[in-house]
Each structure stands twice: as structure tokens, then as C-alpha cells.
Design an enzyme around this catalytic site. Structure first.
Site, PDB file in Angstrom:
ATOM      1  N   TYR A   1      -2.256  -1.831  10.445  1.00 34.48           N
ATOM      2  CA  TYR A   1      -2.341  -1.948   8.979  1.00 34.48           C
ATOM      3  C   TYR A   1      -1.078  -1.382   8.329  1.00 34.48           C
ATOM      4  CZ  TYR A   1      -4.208  -1.447   4.237  1.00 34.48           C
ATOM      5  OH  TYR A   1      -4.399  -1.534   2.883  1.00 34.48           O
TER       6      TYR A   1
ATOM      7  N   SER B   1       0.847  -1.188   0.000  1.00 33.47           N
ATOM      8  CA  SER B   1       0.000   0.000   0.000  1.00 33.47           C
ATOM      9  C   SER B   1       0.882   1.237   0.000  1.00 33.47           C
ATOM     10  CB  SER B   1      -0.866   0.026   1.267  1.00 33.47           C
ATOM     11  OG  SER B   1      -1.497   1.293   1.411  1.00 33.47           O
TER      12      SER B   1
HETATM   13  P1  NAD Z   1     -11.693  -5.808  -0.315  1.00 32.47           P
HETATM   14  O1  NAD Z   1     -12.110  -5.786   1.112  1.00 32.47           O
HETATM   15  O2  NAD Z   1     -12.621  -5.311  -1.372  1.00 32.47           O
HETATM   16  O3  NAD Z   1     -11.205  -7.273  -0.711  1.00 32.47           O
HETATM   17  C1  NAD Z   1     -10.404  -8.055   0.130  1.00 32.47           C
HETATM   18  C2  NAD Z   1     -10.800  -9.522  -0.031  1.00 32.47           C
HETATM   19  O4  NAD Z   1      -9.935 -10.311   0.801  1.00 32.47           O
HETATM   20  C3  NAD Z   1     -12.236  -9.823   0.406  1.00 32.47           C
HETATM   21  O5  NAD Z   1     -12.909 -10.572  -0.596  1.00 32.47           O
HETATM   22  C4  NAD Z   1     -12.067 -10.648   1.679  1.00 32.47           C
HETATM   23  O6  NAD Z   1     -13.088 -11.607   1.871  1.00 32.47           O
HETATM   24  C5  NAD Z   1     -10.713 -11.308   1.430  1.00 32.47           C
HETATM   25  N1  NAD Z   1     -10.077 -11.742   2.670  1.00 32.47           N
HETATM   26  C6  NAD Z   1     -10.013 -11.084   3.853  1.00 32.47           C
HETATM   27  N2  NAD Z   1      -9.374 -11.843   4.767  1.00 32.47           N
HETATM   28  C7  NAD Z   1      -9.031 -12.991   4.152  1.00 32.47           C
HETATM   29  C8  NAD Z   1      -8.356 -14.167   4.575  1.00 32.47           C
HETATM   30  N3  NAD Z   1      -7.928 -14.313   5.842  1.00 32.47           N
HETATM   31  N4  NAD Z   1      -8.167 -15.182   3.688  1.00 32.47           N
HETATM   32  C9  NAD Z   1      -8.632 -15.035   2.413  1.00 32.47           C
HETATM   33  N5  NAD Z   1      -9.269 -13.953   1.950  1.00 32.47           N
HETATM   34  C10 NAD Z   1      -9.471 -12.943   2.813  1.00 32.47           C
HETATM   35  O7  NAD Z   1     -10.324  -4.965  -0.350  1.00 32.47           O
HETATM   36  P2  NAD Z   1      -9.422  -4.387  -1.529  1.00 32.47           P
HETATM   37  O8  NAD Z   1      -9.475  -2.921  -1.466  1.00 32.47           O
HETATM   38  O9  NAD Z   1      -9.654  -5.074  -2.816  1.00 32.47           O
HETATM   39  O10 NAD Z   1      -8.011  -4.812  -0.936  1.00 32.47           O
HETATM   40  C11 NAD Z   1      -7.161  -5.772  -1.511  1.00 32.47           C
HETATM   41  C12 NAD Z   1      -5.750  -5.510  -1.025  1.00 32.47           C
HETATM   42  O11 NAD Z   1      -5.362  -4.186  -1.401  1.00 32.47           O
HETATM   43  C13 NAD Z   1      -5.566  -5.587   0.481  1.00 32.47           C
HETATM   44  O12 NAD Z   1      -4.341  -6.219   0.776  1.00 32.47           O
HETATM   45  C14 NAD Z   1      -5.548  -4.140   0.897  1.00 32.47           C
HETATM   46  O13 NAD Z   1      -4.839  -3.942   2.093  1.00 32.47           O
HETATM   47  C15 NAD Z   1      -4.836  -3.511  -0.286  1.00 32.47           C
HETATM   48  N6  NAD Z   1      -5.014  -2.068  -0.445  1.00 32.47           N
HETATM   49  C16 NAD Z   1      -6.253  -1.503  -0.566  1.00 32.47           C
HETATM   50  C17 NAD Z   1      -6.367  -0.134  -0.711  1.00 32.47           C
HETATM   51  C18 NAD Z   1      -7.712   0.543  -0.801  1.00 32.47           C
HETATM   52  O14 NAD Z   1      -7.773   1.776  -0.760  1.00 32.47           O
HETATM   53  N7  NAD Z   1      -8.804  -0.185  -0.962  1.00 32.47           N
HETATM   54  C19 NAD Z   1      -5.233   0.689  -0.756  1.00 32.47           C
HETATM   55  C20 NAD Z   1      -3.992   0.091  -0.648  1.00 32.47           C
HETATM   56  C21 NAD Z   1      -3.906  -1.285  -0.486  1.00 32.47           C
END
Ligand code: NAD
Length: 257
Positions: free
Chosen positions: A157, A143
Site C-alpha cells: 500500500y 496518502s
Molecule cells: P473505501 O474503502 O471507503 O472506498 C473505496 C471505494 O473504492 C469502495 O467503494 C470500493 O468498492 C472501490 N474500489 C475498490 N477497488 C476498486 C476497483 N478495482 N475499481 C473500482 N472501484 C474500486 O475507502 P476510502 O477511505 O474512501 O479510500 C479512498 C481512497 O483514499 C483510496 O485510494 C485510499 O487508499 C485513500 N486513502 C484513505 C485513507 C483512510 O484513512 N481511509 C487515508 C489515505 C488515503
């Protein structure tokens, strides 16, 4: 097609970045193993891919559990015969993650178990499969907070994403001569469930938006395109990077009006 004949495993594939990447990779010719805890949403992603003529299978796994991670890799090899691309993307941002004084130990432990140990376990079981396939590409979702500090704290986080970044560099070094590339993908703030749940008022949204030079949140699809590049052979000389897809946030000192 940019991923023709490749097999890709995508954790967190039921939602957000993982969902969009699953759809895009399949569209680009990959066979996709969609991995998540959310089985209903995962099944829908698989249905969407197969309805469009692509190949996908769903595997339930909690990435913080070794046996589940071993099994998800097995599903890839048993279903499609090999594994070429490992996208360690599943992650959580806990609602009670705050500063050092207020964050409960249980929140810290859960965040680390999924966001850090989950990437380690994906690599632990994914790397032997990539070696059996003659090499491959690992992409770990970190991130922008791995690079920048924020005054609206999410300490566990942020620390977890710093760990993902440093783990990625070391993995890239360890496997550089084994035809395995390892890169971190660093999304900026996105308009996904994960962030919008946290920035749940207009005031909180504006506080974040003011720092993004492009003046808007990113879309999960825009991160999927970054993952596509890192997964494809077009990135054959790219390893150990922190690949920013962040609307310019990490380059900004003062953002434009
Ligand atoms: P999201 O919540 O839409 O999707 C995350 C998915 O991971 C969900 O389907 C959830 O069920 C699954 N998940 C959670 N815990 C789990 C586990 N223990 N085992 C298997 N699956 C699991 O989130 P997103 O925004 O698509 O995030 C994806 C990645 O991107 C994450 O690592 C998040 O930290 C990172 N990220 C997101 C953002 C943002 O602004 N959304 C920014 C930077 C980084």
C-alpha cells in the site's frame, strides 16, 4: 456554486471519500459519474444526488481493467457531453499487506493493479477527454504514507501511494501547458471503512492516534472539501502538488499532549 456546468468522474464513488465527494460535487453544480465495483452502493449515491435535485449517473468499472476505464470515460461523454474533472480515488488496503517477508506476491500485485495501474488507466483514457473539453483537473488520491514511513507495515500500500505521488508530478509537468492540472490529494488517517477494518482494535487505533496532532481521525467529508478546491477554478494556478489534508500528521515531530 463552485463547479457549475462541470462534469466530474469519481472512482471509488460508492464509499468513503468517493461517496462524500460525489455528493459534494453534485451539490456544487457538477454532473457526476459515480464509478465503482459496488453497484448497489453506487446506485444509492446516485439516488441521493438526484433526490436532492443534482445530476449523477453510475458506471460500473474495475479501475485495474483498461476496457472498463475506457468505458467509464465514454459514459461521461455520452451522458453529459464532456469531462472536466477526473478524480482517480479508488484504492484498496489489503488485510494481508504486511512487511517484505510476509506479504504474498499476489497481495502486492493486486494492490499495485488497483492503486497504481488504476490511476494510470484513469489518466490514459481521461486525459484525451479532458483535452477534448479544452482542459481540466485531475486529482489522484495518494496518502500521508507516501511521505512518512510507519512501523506497522503495509508495504504494498505504501509503495503504491508513493507511485501515485510521483506519477502525479510527472503528469502535471507533461500537461502543464495544455490547461490540465494534476494534483495528488494526501489524506491522513480517516474514520472510514478502509482504515477501521485495518485498525480493528482499540490498541491499534490508539497507536495511530498518538501521532495525529489534532488527536482524532479525519472524516471523508474533510477530504471531499480538499478535492473540491483542487477540482474548482479557484485552484487555477495549482498543479503538481501533494495536497495534505491530514490533521497535521506530516508536520509533526512531537505531537501535543
Ligand atoms: P473505501 O474503502 O471507503 O472506498 C473505496 C471505494 O473504492 C469502495 O467503494 C470500493 O468498492 C472501490 N474500489 C475498490 N477497488 C476498486 C476497483 N478495482 N475499481 C473500482 N472501484 C474500486 O475507502 P476510502 O477511505 O474512501 O479510500 C479512498 C481512497 O483514499 C483510496 O485510494 C485510499 O487508499 C485513500 N486513502 C484513505 C485513507 C483512510 O484513512 N481511509 C487515508 C489515505 C488515503
Amino acid at each position: 456554486m463552485r463547479l457549475k456546468d462541470k462534469v466530474a468522474l469519481i472512482t471509488g464513488g460508492s464509499s468513503g471519500i468517493g461517496r462524500e465527494t460525489s455528493l459534494l460535487f453534485a451539490q456544487e453544480g457538477a454532473s457526476v459519474v459515480v464509478v465503482d465495483l459496488n453497484d448497489d452502493a453506487g446506485a444509492k449515491v446516485v439516488d441521493e444526488i438526484t433526490a436532492a435535485g443534482g445530476k449523477a449517473v453510475y458506471a460500473h468499472a474495475d479501475v485495474s481493467k483498461a476496457a472498463d476505464c475506457e468505458n467509464m470515460v465514454k459514459v461521461a461523454e455520452q451522458t453529459y457531453g464532456k469531462l472536466n474533472i477526473m478524480f482517480n480515488n479508488a484504492g484498496i488496503s489489503h488485510a494481508d499487506d504486511d512487511n517484505a517477508m510476509t506479504t504474498e506476491e499476489s497481495v502486492w500485485d493486486l494492490t499495485m493493479a488497483i492503486n497504481v495501474k488504476g490511476v494510470f488507466l484513469g489518466c490514459k483514457f481521461g486525459i484525451p477527454a479532458l483535452l477534448r473539453a479544452g482542459g481540466g483537473s485531475i486529482i489522484n488520491t495518494a496518502s500521508f504514507v507516501a511521505i512518512l514511513g510507519a512501523a506497522t507495515p503495509q508495504l504494498a500500500y505504501t509503495a503504491s501511494k508513493g507511485a501515485v505521488l510521483s506519477m502525479t508530478r510527472e503528469l502535471a509537468m507533461i500537461h502543464a501547458r495544455q490547461n490540465i492540472r494534476v494534483n495528488a490529494l494526501c489524506p491522513g488517517p480517516l474514520r472510514t471503512e478502509l482504515l477501521m477494518k485495518y485498525l480493528n482494535t482499540e490498541e491499534k487505533k490508539q497507536r495511530r492516534l498518538v501521532h495525529i496532532p489534532m488527536g482524532r481521525f479525519g472524516e471523508a467529508k474533510e477530504i471531499a472539501y480538499g478535492a473540491l478546491y483542487l477540482a474548482s477554478d479557484e485552484a487555477s494556478f495549482v498543479t503538481g502538488t501533494e495536497f495534505m489534508v491530514d490533521g497535521g500528521i506530516t508536520a509533526a515531530y512531537v505531537t501535543p499532549e
